[in-house]
Design a protein around this motif. Structure first.
Motif, PDB file in Angstrom:
ATOM      1  N   ASN A 199       3.373 -11.105  -1.233  1.00 45.98           N
ATOM      2  CA  ASN A 199       3.896 -10.999  -2.588  1.00 45.98           C
ATOM      3  C   ASN A 199       4.405  -9.580  -2.859  1.00 45.98           C
ATOM      4  OD1 ASN A 199       3.310 -13.661  -3.111  1.00 45.98           O
ATOM      5  ND2 ASN A 199       1.353 -13.233  -4.107  1.00 45.98           N
ATOM      6  N   GLY A 200       3.689  -8.584  -2.310  1.00 47.39           N
ATOM      7  CA  GLY A 200       4.156  -7.212  -2.469  1.00 47.39           C
ATOM      8  C   GLY A 200       5.457  -6.960  -1.741  1.00 47.39           C
ATOM      9  N   VAL A 201       5.586  -7.509  -0.528  1.00 44.52           N
ATOM     10  CA  VAL A 201       6.830  -7.371   0.219  1.00 44.52           C
ATOM     11  C   VAL A 201       7.976  -8.043  -0.533  1.00 44.52           C
ATOM     12  CG1 VAL A 201       8.018  -8.025   2.358  1.00 44.52           C
ATOM     13  CG2 VAL A 201       5.664  -7.180   2.443  1.00 44.52           C
ATOM     14  N   LEU A 202       7.723  -9.231  -1.080  1.00 43.17           N
ATOM     15  CA  LEU A 202       8.759  -9.956  -1.824  1.00 43.17           C
ATOM     16  C   LEU A 202       9.141  -9.212  -3.093  1.00 43.17           C
ATOM     17  CD1 LEU A 202       7.533 -13.647  -1.395  1.00 43.17           C
ATOM     18  CD2 LEU A 202       9.478 -12.549  -0.277  1.00 43.17           C
ATOM     19  N   GLY A 260      12.793  -7.816  -4.388  1.00 45.33           N
ATOM     20  CA  GLY A 260      13.401  -8.391  -5.586  1.00 45.33           C
ATOM     21  C   GLY A 260      13.236  -9.886  -5.714  1.00 45.33           C
ATOM     22  N   VAL A 261      12.302 -10.467  -4.952  1.00 44.98           N
ATOM     23  CA  VAL A 261      12.049 -11.912  -5.023  1.00 44.98           C
ATOM     24  C   VAL A 261      10.762 -12.104  -5.825  1.00 44.98           C
ATOM     25  CG1 VAL A 261      11.715 -14.050  -3.732  1.00 44.98           C
ATOM     26  CG2 VAL A 261      13.131 -12.215  -2.780  1.00 44.98           C
ATOM     27  N   THR A 262      10.895 -12.372  -7.106  1.00 47.71           N
ATOM     28  CA  THR A 262       9.728 -12.447  -7.990  1.00 47.71           C
ATOM     29  C   THR A 262       9.497 -13.822  -8.594  1.00 47.71           C
ATOM     30  OG1 THR A 262      11.103 -11.690  -9.842  1.00 47.71           O
ATOM     31  CG2 THR A 262       9.906  -9.992  -8.586  1.00 47.71           C
ATOM     32  N   GLU A 263      10.470 -14.736  -8.472  1.00 47.01           N
ATOM     33  CA  GLU A 263      10.310 -16.063  -9.060  1.00 47.01           C
ATOM     34  C   GLU A 263       9.271 -16.858  -8.269  1.00 47.01           C
ATOM     35  OE1 GLU A 263      12.978 -14.820  -7.715  1.00 47.01           O
ATOM     36  OE2 GLU A 263      14.796 -15.137  -8.927  1.00 47.01           O
ATOM     37  N   PRO A 264       8.267 -17.445  -8.932  1.00 49.34           N
ATOM     38  CA  PRO A 264       7.209 -18.177  -8.212  1.00 49.34           C
ATOM     39  C   PRO A 264       7.750 -19.290  -7.323  1.00 49.34           C
ATOM     40  CG  PRO A 264       6.545 -17.788 -10.480  1.00 49.34           C
ATOM     41  CD  PRO A 264       7.979 -17.358 -10.375  1.00 49.34           C
ATOM     42  N   PRO A 293       1.746  -2.534  -6.360  1.00 49.76           N
ATOM     43  CA  PRO A 293       0.300  -2.654  -6.604  1.00 49.76           C
ATOM     44  C   PRO A 293      -0.318  -3.927  -6.026  1.00 49.76           C
ATOM     45  CG  PRO A 293       1.556  -2.957  -8.637  1.00 49.76           C
ATOM     46  CD  PRO A 293       2.519  -2.458  -7.617  1.00 49.76           C
ATOM     47  N   THR A 294       0.405  -5.038  -6.108  1.00 46.85           N
ATOM     48  CA  THR A 294      -0.138  -6.285  -5.550  1.00 46.85           C
ATOM     49  C   THR A 294      -0.246  -6.196  -4.035  1.00 46.85           C
ATOM     50  OG1 THR A 294       0.804  -7.581  -7.366  1.00 46.85           O
ATOM     51  CG2 THR A 294       0.196  -8.776  -5.379  1.00 46.85           C
ATOM     52  N   GLY A 295       0.802  -5.681  -3.410  1.00 50.07           N
ATOM     53  CA  GLY A 295       0.771  -5.530  -1.965  1.00 50.07           C
ATOM     54  C   GLY A 295      -0.316  -4.577  -1.511  1.00 50.07           C
ATOM     55  N   ARG A 296      -0.496  -3.458  -2.247  1.00 42.23           N
ATOM     56  CA  ARG A 296      -1.557  -2.516  -1.894  1.00 42.23           C
ATOM     57  C   ARG A 296      -2.929  -3.175  -2.009  1.00 42.23           C
ATOM     58  NH1 ARG A 296      -0.201   1.420   1.101  1.00 42.23           N
ATOM     59  NH2 ARG A 296      -2.236   2.310   0.593  1.00 42.23           N
TER      60      ARG A 296
END
Length: 487
Positions: free
Chosen positions: A176-179, A183-187, A263-266
């Motif tokens: 999710n952090g990589v996405l 710029g890929v944030t849509e679920p 932050p999510t990826g970390r």
């Protein structure tokens, strides 16, 4: 009943009858798996095969019957109920109902059939057996590390040798952090990316690349729409997938670079680091690796995910070498109980696909003759002596040896054929001559099968008696025990 009104003997697609030998083999595997779970402190739980559809997390469509991969129907109260598609969603419902009485954390195991309304195919069934263990109520990454270690111990208990499997671990938060950085944030698009990566073993990196982009057309001409990522968005995802390494530390360093300051990826990298530390403390070695290509197909996983994959080579239906692949998997699903309670309840668990693991073990020993694991068959040569034959079987059973008396009316050769079909190791033969002499004849059916493969001369075959011997009636149990022990 008219002939044309008779029902046709057939099974629905994707279902299979299970014969006696397979039932016993599967039960032996379940016993080994569940004993390992119990050894680690998990307790049994049974939930029903049928749940309310909303409890399974499925949504009703506009049509009159639900789809989404489950078998469902309306109950008497007009509410939708469905066969469970796994053992985890019913566990979440159970914990939500009984959370006040349960210890925290709650550790349970369960084995049983599950059903999925999917297109059947070779090796793909609509009913199959799962064997799960779960810990609910703890957010510690030590739980996830324990789950990975326990998967390995369970496979070894079931008969997989060390070195023939890997437990592969990833964390969805890292992806999710990589996405997010791409710029890929849509679920919905993120879920499409997950599904594309999940096909890596089957389609390879080029197939995943196509599914991350516009889509992929297979050899039959069928087209699968892709996630619609641009090349600059797909490249970091492909770099993420390729970040696996035998060194857990090396993978952590690569993933930290890929997620940057997201932050999510970390958070995902920190969770994997905590799992690595716990694995080190447990003394778990290279059988557990960090592999970013593992994403798991189910949408309810929230963090760490893992799969147990068999690494030895087998041959496919065309004789080509291939790895058998995943036989178990799981992960952390911290939001599943919250659907019922509105309160966060952390949870982590894993499931062994029993039927797939059995298929792997059968493949592994395909060149080795299967053991004769049926009962000793006491043949009947004189129906007036049935009491004597039953006494023989009873003596064998008292010694812990499976035994049965032949219940048909066939001649000896037919009875021995029956014993072969029952995979009997020994046939007991006693007629008038043997009773008068106080003896019984024992036919070693395993040795007899070996000799029949070795002998090519018909006369030798007719006179060979190396697999048959006479023993005193009082020596029956001891002599049979010797044959069973391979003496």
């Amino acid at each position: 009943m008219a002939a044309d009104a008779r029902p046709k003997a057939r099974l629905p697609g994707g279902l299979a009858d299970v014969a006696a030998g397979d039932v016993e083999e599967r039960q032996a595997m379940l016993d080994a798996l569940l004993a390992t779970y119990r050894l680690h402190g998990f307790a049994p739980l049974e939930t029903p095969a049928v749940e309310y559809l909303d409890a399974l997390g499925k949504n009703l469509p506009d049509e009159d019957a639900p789809d989404q991969g489950v078998f469902a129907l309306r109950d008497d109260d007009e509410q939708w109920i469905a066969l469970r598609y796994d053992l985890t969603a019913p566990l979440a419902r159970y914990v939500a109902q009984h959370r006040q009485e349960l210890p925290t954390p709650f550790r349970r195991y369960q084995a049983g059939p599950v059903w999925r309304r999917e297109k059947p195919g070779p090796g793909r069934f609509r009913q199959f057996t799962q064997c799960d263990f779960d810990t609910v109520g703890s957010g510690s990454m030590a739980v996830d590390a324990e789950a990975c270690a326990l998967l390995g111990a369970s496979l070894e208990a079931a008969g997989i040798a060390p070195g023939d499997y890997e437990v592969r671990v990833n964390d969805r938060k890292v992806l999710n952090g990589v996405l997010a950085r791409a710029g890929v944030t849509e679920p919905d698009r993120q879920l499409e990316v997950l599904r594309a990566i999940d096909k890596l073993d089957r389609l390879g990196i080029d197939g995943v690349r196509q599914l991350l982009g516009e889509g992929r057309r297979d050899r039959s001409g069928d087209f699968t729409a892709g996630a619609g990522l641009r090349d600059d968005q797909a490249e970091p995802v492909l770099a993420f997938v390729a970040a696996g390494d035998p060194s857990r530390t090396a993978v952590l360093d690569t993933l930290a670079d890929l997620v940057g300051d997201d932050p999510t990826g970390r958070e995902g990298v920190e969770e994997l680091a905590a799992i690595a530390a716990a694995l080190d403390a447990m003394g778990v070695g290279p059988e557990v690796v960090f592999d970013p290509s593992v994403v798991r197909g189910l949408a309810y996983y929230t963090g760490p995910v893992f799969e147990a994959a068999l690494t030895f080579e087998t041959l496919d239906e065309k004789g080509r070498p291939r790895e058998f692949g995943s036989v178990a998997g799981g992960g952390r699903y911290d939001d599943l109980v919250q659907r019922f309670t509105g309160q966060a309840v952390p949870a982590c668990g894993a499931s062994v696909g029993v039927d797939r693991l059995l298929a792997a073990l059968r493949t592994r020993r395909a060149e080795v003759d299967a053991p004769a694991d049926g009962p000793v068959v006491v043949t009947v040569m004189d129906r007036d002596r049935l009491a004597d034959y039953h006494a023989m079987a009873a003596e064998l059973r008292s010694a812990g040896i499976r035994a049965e008396v032949y219940m048909g009316t066939q001649k000896l050769q037919k009875q021995l054929s029956y014993a072969d079909k029952r995979r009997a190791p020994v046939a007991v033969i006693a007629g008038e001559r043997e009773f008068d002499a106080g003896e019984v004849q024992l036919k070693d059916l395993v040795l007899g099968a070996e000799r029949s493969r070795e002998i090519t001369d018909r006369d030798e075959w007719r006179t060979d008696r190396t697999a048959q011997r006479s023993v005193g009636r009082s020596e029956l149990v001891g002599a049979v025990s010797e044959i069973l022990a391979g003496a």
